[in-house]
Design an enzyme around this catalytic site. Sequence first.
Site, PDB file in Angstrom:
ATOM      1  N   GLY A  12       0.711  -1.156   0.027  1.00 45.98           N
ATOM      2  CA  GLY A  12       0.078  -0.097   0.157  1.00 45.98           C
ATOM      3  C   GLY A  12       0.873   1.297   0.135  1.00 45.98           C
ATOM      4  N   SER A  13       2.157   1.320  -0.217  1.00 46.91           N
ATOM      5  CA  SER A  13       2.647   2.589  -0.345  1.00 46.91           C
ATOM      6  C   SER A  13       2.205   3.557  -1.531  1.00 46.91           C
ATOM      7  CB  SER A  13       4.149   2.236  -0.674  1.00 46.91           C
ATOM      8  OG  SER A  13       4.564   1.836  -1.877  1.00 46.91           O
ATOM      9  N   ASN A  14       1.800   3.196  -2.712  1.00 48.68           N
ATOM     10  CA  ASN A  14       1.113   3.863  -3.648  1.00 48.68           C
ATOM     11  C   ASN A  14      -0.324   4.527  -2.832  1.00 48.68           C
ATOM     12  OD1 ASN A  14       2.630   4.539  -6.099  1.00 48.68           O
ATOM     13  ND2 ASN A  14       2.296   2.422  -6.502  1.00 48.68           N
ATOM     14  N   ASN A 100      -5.539   2.397 -13.355  1.00 50.04           N
ATOM     15  CA  ASN A 100      -4.402   1.470 -12.598  1.00 50.04           C
ATOM     16  C   ASN A 100      -3.186   2.096 -13.070  1.00 50.04           C
ATOM     17  OD1 ASN A 100      -3.300  -0.921 -11.428  1.00 50.04           O
ATOM     18  ND2 ASN A 100      -3.145  -1.875 -13.645  1.00 50.04           N
ATOM     19  N   HIS A 102       0.667   0.371 -13.767  1.00 52.77           N
ATOM     20  CA  HIS A 102       1.509  -0.479 -14.239  1.00 52.77           C
ATOM     21  C   HIS A 102       2.660  -0.031 -14.069  1.00 52.77           C
ATOM     22  CE1 HIS A 102       2.035  -4.631 -15.627  1.00 52.77           C
ATOM     23  NE2 HIS A 102       2.866  -4.307 -16.511  1.00 52.77           N
TER      24      HIS A 102
END
Length: 189
Positions: A12-14, A100, A102
Site C-alpha cells: 500500500g505505499s502507492n 490502474n 502498471h
Amino acid sequence: MKKIAIFASGSGSNAQNIIEYFNGNRNVIVDSLWSNNENAYALIRAERLGVETFTFSRDEFYHSIDILDELTDRKIDMIVLAGFLWLVPRYLTEEFPIINIHPALLPKYGGKGMYGQFVHEAVVKNKEKSSGITIHYVNEKYDEGNIIFQANCDVEQSDTPDDVAQKIHLLEHEHFPRVIEEVLYQSQD
C-alpha cells in the site's frame, strides 16, 4: 466533492501516497480502501490515515453485487487500483471509471502475472534500456485499457531488478496522484 475508492492487495505505499496527496483537498477525498487480502499492509496504512477500509473474498468480488452496491451508496466517482492484482469484473468497469498504474511501459510487460518484481526481473533479463510507468483505464482484460499517461526512466546495464524497482517507485509516487486528479477534473467537464 469527488470521491475515490482505492483497491489494493499488498503493502500500500502507492495507496498511502494517494491518501496523503489528497489529504486536506477541498475537491477530492479518498473515501475508502478495499482489499482482497485481509493481511494487506495497505489496510493498516489507510486506517492510520483515517480512511475507512473494507475486505472482500473472491466469491464476493466475482459472484455478488454487494461491492457495487456499497460503492454506489458511498457515491464513489472513481476507483483507483494501487497494487490490486485481480482482474476487475465487468459490473464494476461498466459502472465506474477505473484507473490502474502498471510498473512498465505498456504494452511491454503487461498481462496476467506481470506485476511488481516479475516486471522488473523481465526488464533486466531482456536488457531493456528503459522502463517506466503506465497509468491506464481498466477494462475486462489485464493491462489493455486505454493509456492515460506514461513516464520513463533509464535502465543501466548494471541495474538489478531492485534498482529498477526503486526508479519505478519514484515515478509512481511523483505522477500517480497528480494524474488521478487530472482525470477526475476532466470528468467534470
